[in-house]
Design a protein around this motif. Structure first.
Motif, PDB file in Angstrom:
ATOM      1  N   GLU A 133       0.856  -1.186   0.000  1.00  0.00           N
ATOM      2  CA  GLU A 133       0.000   0.000   0.000  1.00  0.00           C
ATOM      3  C   GLU A 133       0.883   1.224   0.000  1.00  0.00           C
ATOM      4  OE1 GLU A 133      -3.778  -1.213   2.710  1.00  0.00           O
ATOM      5  OE2 GLU A 133      -2.928   0.779   3.007  1.00  0.00           O
ATOM      6  N   TYR A 134       0.660   2.123  -0.946  1.00  0.00           N
ATOM      7  CA  TYR A 134       1.475   3.328  -1.027  1.00  0.00           C
ATOM      8  C   TYR A 134       0.598   4.558  -0.889  1.00  0.00           C
ATOM      9  CZ  TYR A 134       4.928   0.205  -3.132  1.00  0.00           C
ATOM     10  OH  TYR A 134       5.799  -0.815  -3.381  1.00  0.00           O
ATOM     11  N   GLY A 135       1.144   5.535  -0.217  1.00  0.00           N
ATOM     12  CA  GLY A 135       0.482   6.824  -0.187  1.00  0.00           C
ATOM     13  C   GLY A 135       0.911   7.652  -1.390  1.00  0.00           C
ATOM     14  N   ILE A 136       0.018   8.484  -1.880  1.00  0.00           N
ATOM     15  CA  ILE A 136       0.354   9.416  -2.954  1.00  0.00           C
ATOM     16  C   ILE A 136       0.234  10.821  -2.388  1.00  0.00           C
ATOM     17  CG2 ILE A 136      -0.306  10.260  -5.242  1.00  0.00           C
ATOM     18  CD1 ILE A 136      -1.562   7.451  -5.705  1.00  0.00           C
ATOM     19  N   LEU A 137       1.279  11.619  -2.602  1.00  0.00           N
ATOM     20  CA  LEU A 137       1.291  12.957  -2.024  1.00  0.00           C
ATOM     21  C   LEU A 137       1.584  14.007  -3.075  1.00  0.00           C
ATOM     22  CD1 LEU A 137       3.328  12.552   1.282  1.00  0.00           C
ATOM     23  CD2 LEU A 137       0.866  12.865   1.040  1.00  0.00           C
ATOM     24  N   CYS A 138       1.141  15.219  -2.779  1.00  0.00           N
ATOM     25  CA  CYS A 138       1.473  16.386  -3.587  1.00  0.00           C
ATOM     26  C   CYS A 138       2.630  17.105  -2.903  1.00  0.00           C
ATOM     27  CB  CYS A 138       0.262  17.299  -3.701  1.00  0.00           C
ATOM     28  SG  CYS A 138       0.586  18.788  -4.655  1.00  0.00           S
ATOM     29  N   ASN A 139       3.746  17.232  -3.621  1.00  0.00           N
ATOM     30  CA  ASN A 139       4.929  17.885  -3.060  1.00  0.00           C
ATOM     31  C   ASN A 139       5.099  19.325  -3.524  1.00  0.00           C
ATOM     32  OD1 ASN A 139       5.880  15.775  -1.481  1.00  0.00           O
ATOM     33  ND2 ASN A 139       6.913  14.818  -3.218  1.00  0.00           N
ATOM     34  N   GLU A 140       4.170  19.807  -4.337  1.00  0.00           N
ATOM     35  CA  GLU A 140       4.263  21.198  -4.798  1.00  0.00           C
ATOM     36  C   GLU A 140       3.196  21.996  -4.068  1.00  0.00           C
ATOM     37  OE1 GLU A 140       6.268  22.722  -7.113  1.00  0.00           O
ATOM     38  OE2 GLU A 140       7.432  20.867  -7.203  1.00  0.00           O
ATOM     39  N   TYR A 141       3.618  23.106  -3.473  1.00  0.00           N
ATOM     40  CA  TYR A 141       2.635  23.906  -2.747  1.00  0.00           C
ATOM     41  C   TYR A 141       1.567  24.404  -3.727  1.00  0.00           C
ATOM     42  CZ  TYR A 141       0.281  27.201   0.148  1.00  0.00           C
ATOM     43  OH  TYR A 141      -0.702  27.858   0.841  1.00  0.00           O
ATOM     44  N   CYS A 142       0.311  24.091  -3.423  1.00  0.00           N
ATOM     45  CA  CYS A 142      -0.755  24.389  -4.386  1.00  0.00           C
ATOM     46  C   CYS A 142      -1.937  25.090  -3.726  1.00  0.00           C
ATOM     47  CB  CYS A 142      -1.220  23.113  -5.082  1.00  0.00           C
ATOM     48  SG  CYS A 142      -1.752  21.813  -3.952  1.00  0.00           S
ATOM     49  N   GLY A 143      -1.695  25.697  -2.578  1.00  0.00           N
ATOM     50  CA  GLY A 143      -2.765  26.463  -1.964  1.00  0.00           C
ATOM     51  C   GLY A 143      -3.097  25.992  -0.562  1.00  0.00           C
ATOM     52  N   GLU A 144      -4.185  26.533  -0.067  1.00  0.00           N
ATOM     53  CA  GLU A 144      -4.526  26.406   1.349  1.00  0.00           C
ATOM     54  C   GLU A 144      -4.542  24.961   1.843  1.00  0.00           C
ATOM     55  OE1 GLU A 144      -8.232  28.236   2.248  1.00  0.00           O
ATOM     56  OE2 GLU A 144      -7.975  28.027   4.410  1.00  0.00           O
ATOM     57  N   PHE A 145      -5.091  24.059   1.038  1.00  0.00           N
ATOM     58  CA  PHE A 145      -5.242  22.690   1.528  1.00  0.00           C
ATOM     59  C   PHE A 145      -4.264  21.720   0.856  1.00  0.00           C
ATOM     60  CE2 PHE A 145      -9.236  24.733   2.649  1.00  0.00           C
ATOM     61  CZ  PHE A 145      -9.287  24.433   4.006  1.00  0.00           C
ATOM     62  N   HIS A 146      -3.143  22.292   0.393  1.00  0.00           N
ATOM     63  CA  HIS A 146      -2.074  21.488  -0.205  1.00  0.00           C
ATOM     64  C   HIS A 146      -1.747  20.257   0.644  1.00  0.00           C
ATOM     65  CE1 HIS A 146       2.035  20.360  -1.198  1.00  0.00           C
ATOM     66  NE2 HIS A 146       2.408  20.770  -0.014  1.00  0.00           N
ATOM     67  N   HIS A 147      -1.680  20.477   1.961  1.00  0.00           N
ATOM     68  CA  HIS A 147      -1.247  19.392   2.851  1.00  0.00           C
ATOM     69  C   HIS A 147      -2.259  18.263   2.958  1.00  0.00           C
ATOM     70  CE1 HIS A 147      -3.653  22.130   5.282  1.00  0.00           C
ATOM     71  NE2 HIS A 147      -3.887  21.112   6.073  1.00  0.00           N
ATOM     72  N   THR A 148      -3.480  18.500   2.470  1.00  0.00           N
ATOM     73  CA  THR A 148      -4.490  17.440   2.546  1.00  0.00           C
ATOM     74  C   THR A 148      -4.587  16.674   1.231  1.00  0.00           C
ATOM     75  OG1 THR A 148      -6.308  18.810   1.731  1.00  0.00           O
ATOM     76  CG2 THR A 148      -5.865  18.874   4.102  1.00  0.00           C
ATOM     77  N   MET A 149      -3.793  17.087   0.252  1.00  0.00           N
ATOM     78  CA  MET A 149      -3.912  16.491  -1.077  1.00  0.00           C
ATOM     79  C   MET A 149      -3.187  15.152  -1.105  1.00  0.00           C
ATOM     80  SD  MET A 149      -3.310  18.322  -4.669  1.00  0.00           S
ATOM     81  CE  MET A 149      -3.354  17.420  -6.214  1.00  0.00           C
ATOM     82  N   GLU A 150      -3.965  14.093  -1.147  1.00  0.00           N
ATOM     83  CA  GLU A 150      -3.336  12.774  -1.115  1.00  0.00           C
ATOM     84  C   GLU A 150      -4.199  11.736  -1.803  1.00  0.00           C
ATOM     85  OE1 GLU A 150      -2.876  12.269   3.085  1.00  0.00           O
ATOM     86  OE2 GLU A 150      -4.921  11.544   3.327  1.00  0.00           O
ATOM     87  N   GLY A 151      -3.548  10.645  -2.128  1.00  0.00           N
ATOM     88  CA  GLY A 151      -4.235   9.519  -2.745  1.00  0.00           C
ATOM     89  C   GLY A 151      -3.645   8.225  -2.241  1.00  0.00           C
ATOM     90  N   LYS A 152      -4.069   7.137  -2.862  1.00  0.00           N
ATOM     91  CA  LYS A 152      -3.621   5.829  -2.403  1.00  0.00           C
ATOM     92  C   LYS A 152      -3.362   4.927  -3.594  1.00  0.00           C
ATOM     93  CE  LYS A 152      -5.012   3.572   1.874  1.00  0.00           C
ATOM     94  NZ  LYS A 152      -6.119   2.847   2.502  1.00  0.00           N
ATOM     95  N   LEU A 153      -2.315   4.161  -3.518  1.00  0.00           N
ATOM     96  CA  LEU A 153      -2.041   3.150  -4.539  1.00  0.00           C
ATOM     97  C   LEU A 153      -1.963   1.796  -3.845  1.00  0.00           C
ATOM     98  CD1 LEU A 153      -1.155   2.288  -7.436  1.00  0.00           C
ATOM     99  CD2 LEU A 153       1.180   2.691  -6.682  1.00  0.00           C
ATOM    100  N   ASN A 154      -2.902   0.934  -4.196  1.00  0.00           N
ATOM    101  CA  ASN A 154      -2.919  -0.400  -3.606  1.00  0.00           C
ATOM    102  C   ASN A 154      -2.429  -1.417  -4.633  1.00  0.00           C
ATOM    103  OD1 ASN A 154      -4.079   0.549  -1.177  1.00  0.00           O
ATOM    104  ND2 ASN A 154      -6.105   0.496  -2.117  1.00  0.00           N
ATOM    105  N   VAL A 155      -1.368  -2.121  -4.273  1.00  0.00           N
ATOM    106  CA  VAL A 155      -0.875  -3.214  -5.111  1.00  0.00           C
ATOM    107  C   VAL A 155      -1.388  -4.498  -4.463  1.00  0.00           C
ATOM    108  CG1 VAL A 155       1.143  -4.298  -6.121  1.00  0.00           C
ATOM    109  CG2 VAL A 155       1.160  -1.839  -5.639  1.00  0.00           C
ATOM    110  N   VAL A 156      -2.306  -5.152  -5.155  1.00  0.00           N
ATOM    111  CA  VAL A 156      -3.011  -6.277  -4.526  1.00  0.00           C
ATOM    112  C   VAL A 156      -2.472  -7.612  -5.059  1.00  0.00           C
ATOM    113  CG1 VAL A 156      -5.083  -4.907  -4.117  1.00  0.00           C
ATOM    114  CG2 VAL A 156      -4.863  -6.186  -6.248  1.00  0.00           C
ATOM    115  N   PRO A 157      -2.545  -8.644  -4.249  1.00  0.00           N
ATOM    116  CA  PRO A 157      -2.030  -9.962  -4.645  1.00  0.00           C
ATOM    117  C   PRO A 157      -2.806 -10.533  -5.840  1.00  0.00           C
ATOM    118  CG  PRO A 157      -2.543  -9.920  -2.287  1.00  0.00           C
ATOM    119  CD  PRO A 157      -3.066  -8.661  -2.875  1.00  0.00           C
TER     120      PRO A 157
END
Ligand code: CUA
Length: 157
Positions: A133-157
């Motif tokens: 399971e991997y987290g996906i993050l935004c590393n470029e400052y993109c505004g007020e809620f930049h720090h909440t910008m995230e996703g998920k990558l699930n590599v399943v069996p």
């Protein structure tokens, strides 16, 4: 060894570390697998993303064998889709573009780390061998809620 010798050793060691960090930052961007210069997947009109063949319905597409294509649209402050699922032992090419401002698409713990610029498609390929399971993050400052910008990558069996 007296105390001064220890001190010298530590000073040298910390200088090596600092130089190492700078080298990592400077050369890391052009190292193998890190897509900062070689991630050009072409241009796109950011106002017409919904009309684009690849991005109208972003998500995972099986393109044959163990190969998958994943299209992702970044926008303040989320990714579409927010959760990606691919099978283990797959080779995945990501195509990512932005609807508004510059973001990044960074799969934590992998070499997938690219800027996502409106008007451009960032492309990078990575292999995922093991289920994880991997987290996906935004590393470029993109505004007020930049720090909440995230996703998920699930590599399943
Ligand atoms: Cu998107 Cu920070």
């Amino acid at each position: 060894m007296n105390i001064h010798t220890y001190e010298k050793v530590w000073i040298v060691a910390s200088m090596v570390l600092i130089v190492g960090f700078i080298a990592t930052i400077t050369y890391g961007a052009v190292g193998p697998g890190i897509a900062m210069i070689d991630d050009d997947g072409g241009d796109i009109n950011p106002d017409k993303i919904n009309d684009d063949e690849r991005f109208a319905e972003p998500g995972v597409e099986h393109v044959g064998g163990n190969e998958y294509e994943v299209t992702v649209v970044a926008q303040a402050w989320s990714y579409t889709p927010s959760e990606i699922e691919i099978p283990a032992n797959s080779e995945v090419t990501f195509y990512v573009t932005s609807r508004d401002v510059t973001h990044s698409f960074s799969v934590v713990g992998t070499n997938v780390n690219t800027m996502v610029v409106p008007g451009q498609v960032s492309e990078m390929t990575a292999k995922f061998d093991e289920p994880d399971e991997y987290g996906i993050l935004c590393n470029e400052y993109c505004g007020e809620f930049h720090h909440t910008m995230e996703g998920k990558l699930n590599v399943v069996p």
